[in-house]
Design a protein around this motif. Structure first.
Motif, PDB file in Angstrom:
ATOM      1  N   LEU A  64      -0.951   4.191   6.791  1.00 56.33           N
ATOM      2  CA  LEU A  64      -1.690   5.217   6.060  1.00 56.33           C
ATOM      3  C   LEU A  64      -2.947   5.619   6.830  1.00 56.33           C
ATOM      4  O   LEU A  64      -3.527   4.829   7.575  1.00 56.33           O
ATOM      5  CB  LEU A  64      -2.075   4.704   4.673  1.00 56.33           C
ATOM      6  CG  LEU A  64      -0.928   4.334   3.724  1.00 56.33           C
ATOM      7  CD1 LEU A  64      -1.497   3.890   2.376  1.00 56.33           C
ATOM      8  CD2 LEU A  64       0.040   5.493   3.536  1.00 56.33           C
TER       9      LEU A  64
ATOM     10  N   LYS B  78       5.576   4.411   0.736  1.00 61.48           N
ATOM     11  CA  LYS B  78       5.089   3.082   1.090  1.00 61.48           C
ATOM     12  C   LYS B  78       4.695   3.028   2.564  1.00 61.48           C
ATOM     13  O   LYS B  78       5.370   3.572   3.432  1.00 61.48           O
ATOM     14  CB  LYS B  78       6.167   2.035   0.801  1.00 61.48           C
ATOM     15  CG  LYS B  78       5.675   0.596   0.963  1.00 61.48           C
ATOM     16  CD  LYS B  78       6.751  -0.401   0.566  1.00 61.48           C
ATOM     17  CE  LYS B  78       6.240  -1.832   0.701  1.00 61.48           C
ATOM     18  NZ  LYS B  78       7.260  -2.829   0.303  1.00 61.48           N
ATOM     19  N   GLU B  79       3.595   2.353   2.822  1.00 65.60           N
ATOM     20  CA  GLU B  79       3.107   2.191   4.188  1.00 65.60           C
ATOM     21  C   GLU B  79       4.024   1.259   4.972  1.00 65.60           C
ATOM     22  O   GLU B  79       4.606   0.323   4.423  1.00 65.60           O
ATOM     23  CB  GLU B  79       1.689   1.625   4.149  1.00 65.60           C
ATOM     24  CG  GLU B  79       1.002   1.550   5.501  1.00 65.60           C
ATOM     25  CD  GLU B  79      -0.430   1.083   5.376  1.00 65.60           C
ATOM     26  OE1 GLU B  79      -1.265   1.524   6.184  1.00 65.60           O
ATOM     27  OE2 GLU B  79      -0.713   0.275   4.472  1.00 65.60           O
TER      28      GLU B  79
ATOM     29  N   ARG C 284       0.848  -1.190   0.000  1.00 68.22           N
ATOM     30  CA  ARG C 284       0.000   0.000   0.000  1.00 68.22           C
ATOM     31  C   ARG C 284       0.887   1.244   0.000  1.00 68.22           C
ATOM     32  O   ARG C 284       1.889   1.313   0.712  1.00 68.22           O
ATOM     33  CB  ARG C 284      -0.922   0.015   1.216  1.00 68.22           C
ATOM     34  CG  ARG C 284      -1.965  -1.106   1.208  1.00 68.22           C
ATOM     35  CD  ARG C 284      -3.232  -0.690   1.921  1.00 68.22           C
ATOM     36  NE  ARG C 284      -2.992  -0.281   3.301  1.00 68.22           N
ATOM     37  CZ  ARG C 284      -3.919   0.319   4.054  1.00 68.22           C
ATOM     38  NH1 ARG C 284      -5.119   0.577   3.550  1.00 68.22           N
ATOM     39  NH2 ARG C 284      -3.635   0.665   5.299  1.00 68.22           N
TER      40      ARG C 284
ATOM     41  N   CYS D  27       0.964   5.747  -0.353  1.00 68.11           N
ATOM     42  CA  CYS D  27       0.229   7.008  -0.191  1.00 68.11           C
ATOM     43  C   CYS D  27      -0.311   7.455  -1.540  1.00 68.11           C
ATOM     44  O   CYS D  27       0.424   7.511  -2.540  1.00 68.11           O
ATOM     45  CB  CYS D  27       1.148   8.082   0.393  1.00 68.11           C
ATOM     46  SG  CYS D  27       0.398   9.726   0.474  1.00 68.11           S
ATOM     47  N   LEU D  28      -1.588   7.785  -1.582  1.00 67.09           N
ATOM     48  CA  LEU D  28      -2.229   8.194  -2.833  1.00 67.09           C
ATOM     49  C   LEU D  28      -1.709   9.528  -3.348  1.00 67.09           C
ATOM     50  O   LEU D  28      -1.867   9.834  -4.531  1.00 67.09           O
ATOM     51  CB  LEU D  28      -3.747   8.294  -2.620  1.00 67.09           C
ATOM     52  CG  LEU D  28      -4.459   6.987  -2.227  1.00 67.09           C
ATOM     53  CD1 LEU D  28      -5.917   7.262  -1.906  1.00 67.09           C
ATOM     54  CD2 LEU D  28      -4.339   5.968  -3.349  1.00 67.09           C
ATOM     55  N   ARG D  29      -1.072  10.300  -2.490  1.00 67.14           N
ATOM     56  CA  ARG D  29      -0.630  11.639  -2.891  1.00 67.14           C
ATOM     57  C   ARG D  29       0.842  11.673  -3.286  1.00 67.14           C
ATOM     58  O   ARG D  29       1.201  12.223  -4.321  1.00 67.14           O
ATOM     59  CB  ARG D  29      -0.882  12.637  -1.754  1.00 67.14           C
ATOM     60  CG  ARG D  29      -0.648  14.097  -2.116  1.00 67.14           C
ATOM     61  CD  ARG D  29      -1.043  14.990  -0.956  1.00 67.14           C
ATOM     62  NE  ARG D  29      -0.999  16.400  -1.309  1.00 67.14           N
ATOM     63  CZ  ARG D  29       0.075  17.172  -1.213  1.00 67.14           C
ATOM     64  NH1 ARG D  29       1.222  16.645  -0.790  1.00 67.14           N
ATOM     65  NH2 ARG D  29       0.029  18.443  -1.540  1.00 67.14           N
TER      66      ARG D  29
ATOM     67  N   ASP E   7      -6.574   7.083   5.867  1.00 64.60           N
ATOM     68  CA  ASP E   7      -7.472   7.357   4.737  1.00 64.60           C
ATOM     69  C   ASP E   7      -6.711   7.349   3.414  1.00 64.60           C
ATOM     70  O   ASP E   7      -6.945   8.181   2.531  1.00 64.60           O
ATOM     71  CB  ASP E   7      -8.180   8.701   4.916  1.00 64.60           C
ATOM     72  CG  ASP E   7      -9.092   8.723   6.127  1.00 64.60           C
ATOM     73  OD1 ASP E   7      -9.412   7.632   6.645  1.00 64.60           O
ATOM     74  OD2 ASP E   7      -9.479   9.822   6.551  1.00 64.60           O
ATOM     75  N   GLY E   8      -5.745   6.420   3.285  1.00 64.30           N
ATOM     76  CA  GLY E   8      -4.989   6.295   2.045  1.00 64.30           C
ATOM     77  C   GLY E   8      -3.850   7.278   1.902  1.00 64.30           C
ATOM     78  O   GLY E   8      -3.218   7.341   0.845  1.00 64.30           O
ATOM     79  N   LEU E   9      -3.554   8.045   2.952  1.00 66.22           N
ATOM     80  CA  LEU E   9      -2.499   9.058   2.890  1.00 66.22           C
ATOM     81  C   LEU E   9      -1.479   8.820   3.996  1.00 66.22           C
ATOM     82  O   LEU E   9      -1.825   8.365   5.091  1.00 66.22           O
ATOM     83  CB  LEU E   9      -3.090  10.462   3.050  1.00 66.22           C
ATOM     84  CG  LEU E   9      -4.109  10.915   1.996  1.00 66.22           C
ATOM     85  CD1 LEU E   9      -4.753  12.229   2.431  1.00 66.22           C
ATOM     86  CD2 LEU E   9      -3.450  11.073   0.627  1.00 66.22           C
ATOM     87  N   CYS E  10      -0.211   9.159   3.705  1.00 65.87           N
ATOM     88  CA  CYS E  10       0.791   9.142   4.766  1.00 65.87           C
ATOM     89  C   CYS E  10       0.515  10.316   5.705  1.00 65.87           C
ATOM     90  O   CYS E  10      -0.278  11.213   5.387  1.00 65.87           O
ATOM     91  CB  CYS E  10       2.201   9.233   4.179  1.00 65.87           C
ATOM     92  SG  CYS E  10       2.574  10.824   3.390  1.00 65.87           S
TER      93      CYS E  10
END
Length: 348
Positions: A21, A14-15, A6, A8-10, A23-26
């Motif tokens: 993460l 890497k998680e 997984r 970060c979407l931005r 909500d999908g963000l670091c």
């Protein structure tokens, strides 16, 4: 628990176990994109001008009377205690800083995976003056004196709020307030005794400047004797050090406010003068806004027979009259007002 695959979407980081993460963000991207708490952009509060209590969630709560404390209490009650914080962050704390001119900074702090985090928000706020029920009950008492605070020009919301805070900050003054009314031209405060009214007038004058006038008004006859109430008028010019005014046909800088006196520098003569607020109001003056004049930072390159030549940061070479000696290399300000140039020394 192990995290694999997984990102970060931005930013694509890497998680990991140490930095999962949110909500999908670091964490760094979350703090840029999302909020730790749902801090409102605009806040409208009611505060009692007599005791400083604020009205939140249907009840009045005592505070010190400062804007920072009132705003902090409001946000804690309406945001933190109501769970309007992100679930990934625990023990959310906040502070309100630099509340002035209807704007304040809200600093939110918390922890994520043992790491301290913080976010800063800027909010707009307005505090309205309204007597709380306890102080309103005192209003039914008769009053012995009225303090009428008046200003040159229409008072700003900021100066109205400052008067309210000053009145509520001194217990011996606020406990004797029987009525508080904000008017277009200023503020009227009624007091249950004369000494408290005079104390309030002197206190406000010491902080804001101005001049005081007292008079007695007949309110009836009791037992064959005339019965009057004291009326105190405090006139405040709404000036602060550093402002420019036109007074006695000269451009002047406000240097200091000393109760009923004003210290000015006449920029034409480079002389310091003192005048009373009463004289200032009676003779008339004009308060200038920054749009009325231009200021350039300059350095003296030549001084001869009352004429100064200076090289300015703007790139201009200017010439102006100045009655006192200036040294080559001395830093000055050149103020242009109505096509005339005035020199202000930056050091003696």
């Amino acid at each position: 628990m192990s995290f694999t695959g997984r990102f970060c979407l931005r930013c694509g980081r890497k998680e990991s176990d140490e930095e999962p993460l949110i909500d999908g963000l670091c964490l760094d991207c979350f703090l840029k994109e999302r909020a730790l708490a749902k801090i409102p952009n605009n806040v409208v509060l009611m505060r009692c001008p007599a005791c400083g209590s604020v009205y939140v969630s249907g009840s009045w709560t005592p505070t010190s009377g400062s804007d920072e404390e009132a705003l902090r209490y409001y946000i804690v009650e309406t945001v933190i205690k109501k769970g309007k914080t992100h679930k990934s962050f625990k023990d959310v704390q906040l502070a309100v800083l630099n509340a002035s001119n209807n704007r304040a900074e809200v600093l939110v702090r918390s922890f994520f995976m043992g790491k301290p985090v913080k976010q800063a928000f800027t909010i707009n706020y307005r505090i309205e003056a309204k007597l709380c029920p306890k102080c309103l009950s005192v209003k039914t008492r008769d009053y012995e004196a009225i303090l009428q605070v008046r200003f040159t020009g229409e008072p700003s919301e900021g100066v109205r709020r400052r008067v309210s805070k000053l009145i509520s900050s001194v217990r011996s003054i606020s406990s004797n307030v029987t009525d508080y009314e904000e008017l277009r031209e200023g503020v009227d405060v009624k007091f249950s005794n004369i000494s408290a009214a005079r104390q309030a007038a002197n206190y406000l004058q010491g902080v804001l400047g101005g001049y005081i006038k007292e008079s007695w008004k007949l309110h009836g006859v009791v037992g064959g004797r005339r019965y009057g109430k004291l009326s105190i008028v405090l006139r405040i010019p709404q000036l602060i050090p550093g402002e420019l005014i036109v007074f006695r046909n000269s451009l002047m800088e406000v240097l200091d406010i000393q109760r009923d006196k004003l210290v000015l520098r006449d920029l034409t003569r480079d002389e310091v003068i003192k005048t009373s607020f009463k004289s200032l109001t009676k003779e008339g003056f004009r308060e200038l806004s920054p749009e009325d004049y231009l200021i350039d930072e300059c350095e003296v390159t030549k001084f001869e027979e009352g004429r100064v030549t200076a090289s300015c940061v703007s790139g201009a070479m200017v010439e102006a009259s100045f009655p006192k000696h200036l040294s080559v290399g001395e830093r000055i300000q050149v103020i242009t007002y109505k096509d005339l140039k005035y020199v202000k020394r930056l050091r003696e």
